[in-house]
Design an enzyme around this catalytic site. Structure first.
Site, PDB file in Angstrom:
ATOM      1  N   TYR A  77       0.820  -1.212   0.000  1.00 30.07           N
ATOM      2  CA  TYR A  77       0.000   0.000   0.000  1.00 30.07           C
ATOM      3  C   TYR A  77       0.855   1.264   0.000  1.00 30.07           C
ATOM      4  CZ  TYR A  77       0.748   0.671   5.095  1.00 30.07           C
ATOM      5  OH  TYR A  77       1.292   0.874   6.348  1.00 30.07           O
ATOM      6  N   CYS A  78       0.243   2.336  -0.538  1.00 26.68           N
ATOM      7  CA  CYS A  78       0.789   3.690  -0.395  1.00 26.68           C
ATOM      8  C   CYS A  78      -0.302   4.513   0.266  1.00 26.68           C
ATOM      9  CB  CYS A  78       1.231   4.269  -1.744  1.00 26.68           C
ATOM     10  SG  CYS A  78      -0.101   4.518  -2.938  1.00 26.68           S
ATOM     11  N   PHE A  79      -0.310   5.811   0.100  1.00 28.57           N
ATOM     12  CA  PHE A  79      -1.282   6.608   0.851  1.00 28.57           C
ATOM     13  C   PHE A  79      -2.718   6.428   0.361  1.00 28.57           C
ATOM     14  CE2 PHE A  79      -3.527  10.638   1.879  1.00 28.57           C
ATOM     15  CZ  PHE A  79      -3.575  10.450   3.250  1.00 28.57           C
ATOM     16  N   TYR A  94      -3.576   3.376   2.280  1.00 31.19           N
ATOM     17  CA  TYR A  94      -3.558   3.651   3.723  1.00 31.19           C
ATOM     18  C   TYR A  94      -4.843   4.352   4.161  1.00 31.19           C
ATOM     19  CZ  TYR A  94      -2.486   6.250   7.993  1.00 31.19           C
ATOM     20  OH  TYR A  94      -2.552   6.800   9.250  1.00 31.19           O
TER      21      TYR A  94
END
Length: 364
Positions: free
Chosen positions: A94-96, A123
Site C-alpha cells: 500500500y501507499c497513501f 492507507y
C-alpha cells in the site's frame, strides 16, 4: 498481474503482513500492525518530486521520480520488496491513497517475477475502515472496567482473560506518574490502529462484553478514541481487592526489579544512575500533590535505598518507599475517585473471585 485487495477485515483477523511504500516521514506518523516500511522514495526524493508537482505538474513530477529511483537504487528497492514477499507470501502492498506509488511498486515487482496485491484506496481507506469499526464496536459492545488500587495486579489479571483489551500494553505505558518506559510510546495513530485490531478481533470472536483496565481519557500522552472513552466512562466497575503486601510485591517487581533489568539492556554500566534519575524525576512530578513533608520523606527513603543498593546491599530497601507511596499517595487518590463512582461498582473481590466473575461475563 495481481490487482486490488479490499477485504480489510481479513487483513486484521489474519494479521496479514503489509509493505508500506510511503516515505519514512509518513510511516513514522502512523502505520498498521504488521507493516514494514520499504519506501518507493526516500524523504528527500519525495520532497523533490513534491516541488516538481507544484511547479510543473504531475507529468514532470512522475518523470523526476523515475529519474531519482532508477538503476541500482531501483534494483535495491525492488529486491527488498520481493525478498519480503517471498518470506511473507500473504503480504500486501500500500501507499497513501492506493495510487501511483503502489501501482508503480506493484508493476516493478511483477516485472521482477513477484506478484503482489495492493490495498484498494491504500492507507487512507484502510485507516478509515479501522476508525469506523472502532466506533461501531464501541457503540454495540458491553464494556466492563476493571478497577483497583495501584499494584493490585489488574494488568496481570487482564492477561488471563480471553475477552480483555490491554490499553496499557497497546499504549506502551503503565498508566501512572511512574509509568514511562524506556521504549517510547507509539504515535497516536499507531495506538488507534492497534486498538482497532484488538476490538475487531474481540468482536469477531463473538465477545459482546469486553474488559478494560480503569484508565482516564489518557494513557501517558495518548488518548482514547472519543467513542470508546464515552462508553468506558459510564461502564460497570469491578474492583480487584489485593492485600498491601502483595501490592508491594507487584509494584516492586515491575518498577524496581524488572525496570532495572530493562535499563541494563539499554544503558549498560550507566543503567542504575539513569533509572535512579528517572524515578527521582517521577517523584518531582508528583511533589505538589504529594505535599512538602511527604515528598521529603519519600525522597529520603528512595535515596537511602539507592545508597544501600550501590553498597551491595541488594534491592529490598526499595520496598520501603514503594509501600509509602502506595499508602500515602496512590491509595487516597484512588479511593476518592472510586467513591465518586460508587454507583457503578457491580462487584468487589480478590483475584480468584474477580477472575471468575469476569470470566462468566465473557460467556455470551
Amino acid at each position: 498481474m495481481a490487482e486490488l485487495f479490499d477485504d480489510f477485515g481479513d487483513i486484521v483477523l489474519n494479521r496479514r503482513p503489509l509493505i508500506d511504500v510511503r516515505a519514512p516521514v509518513e510511516f513514522e506518523k502512523g502505520a498498521f500492525p504488521g507493516s514494514v516500511n520499504l519506501p518507493l522514495m526516500s524523504d528527500e526524493e519525495r520532497h523533490l518530486v513534491g516541488i516538481a508537482y507544484k511547479e510543473k505538474g504531475n507529468a514532470k513530477a512522475v518523470e523526476l521520480g523515475h529519474e531519482l529511483v532508477s538503476g541500482k537504487v531501483k534494483e535495491k528497492r525492488v529486491e527488498a520488496w520481493c525478498d519480503f514477499k517471498k518470506s511473507h507470501p500473504e503480504a500486501l502492498l500500500y501507499c497513501f491513497r492506493g495510487g501511483q506509488r503502489s501501482q508503480i511498486s506493484q508493476r516493478w515487482m511483477a516485472e521482477a517475477g513477484c506478484e503482489i496485491s495492493r490495498l484498494k484506496g491504500g492507507y487512507k481507506a484502510f485507516r478509515n475502515f479501522l476508525m469506523q469499526r472502532t466506533e461501531e464496536i464501541s457503540a454495540k459492545m458491553e464494556p466492563i472496567v476493571l478497577g483497583g488500587r495501584t499494584g493490585s495486579g489488574k494488568t496481570l489479571l487482564l492477561k488471563k482473560l480471553d475477552h480483555a483489551i490491554d490499553l496499557e500494553g497497546l499504549a506502551n505505558h503503565r498508566g501512572s506518574s511512574f509509568g514511562r518506559k524506556i521504549t517510547p510510546q507509539p504515535s497516536q495513530i499507531d495506538f488507534e490502529n492497534r486498538l482497532a485490531y484488538d476490538l475487531i478481533a474481540q468482536d469477531a470472536a463473538g465477545h459482546k462484553t469486553m474488559v478494560f483496565e480503569d484508565e482516564g481519557k489518557n494513557v501517558g500522552r495518548l488518548y482514547l478514541p472519543p467513542a470508546l472513552f464515552g462508553r468506558l466512562n459510564g461502564a460497570a466497575l469491578v474492583i480487584l481487592e489485593t492485600p498491601m503486601s502483595k501490592r508491594v510485591d507487584i509494584t516492586f517487581y515491575e518498577y524496581v526489579e524488572q525496570a532495572q533489568k530493562a535499563y541494563e539492556k539499554v544503558y549498560a554500566n550507566d543503567s542504575f544512575e539513569v533509572w535512579q534519575n528517572d524515578i527521582a524525576s517521577a517523584l518531582q512530578r508528583i511533589q505538589k500533590r504529594l505535599g512538602g513533608l511527604r515528598y521529603k520523606k519519600v525522597k529520603e527513603m528512595f535515596e537511602s535505598a539507592c545508597l544501600q543498593q550501590k553498597k551491595g546491599g541488594g534491592m529490598q530497601m526499595h520496598r520501603v518507599w514503594v509501600e509509602y507511596l502506595l499508602h500515602e499517595y496512590y491509595d487516597p487518590m484512588y479511593d476518592y475517585q472510586i467513591a465518586k463512582r460508587a454507583d457503578r461498582v457491580v462487584f468487589r473481590g480478590n483475584e480468584e473471585d474477580v477472575k471468575e466473575f469476569l470470566s462468566e461475563s465473557g460467556m455470551n
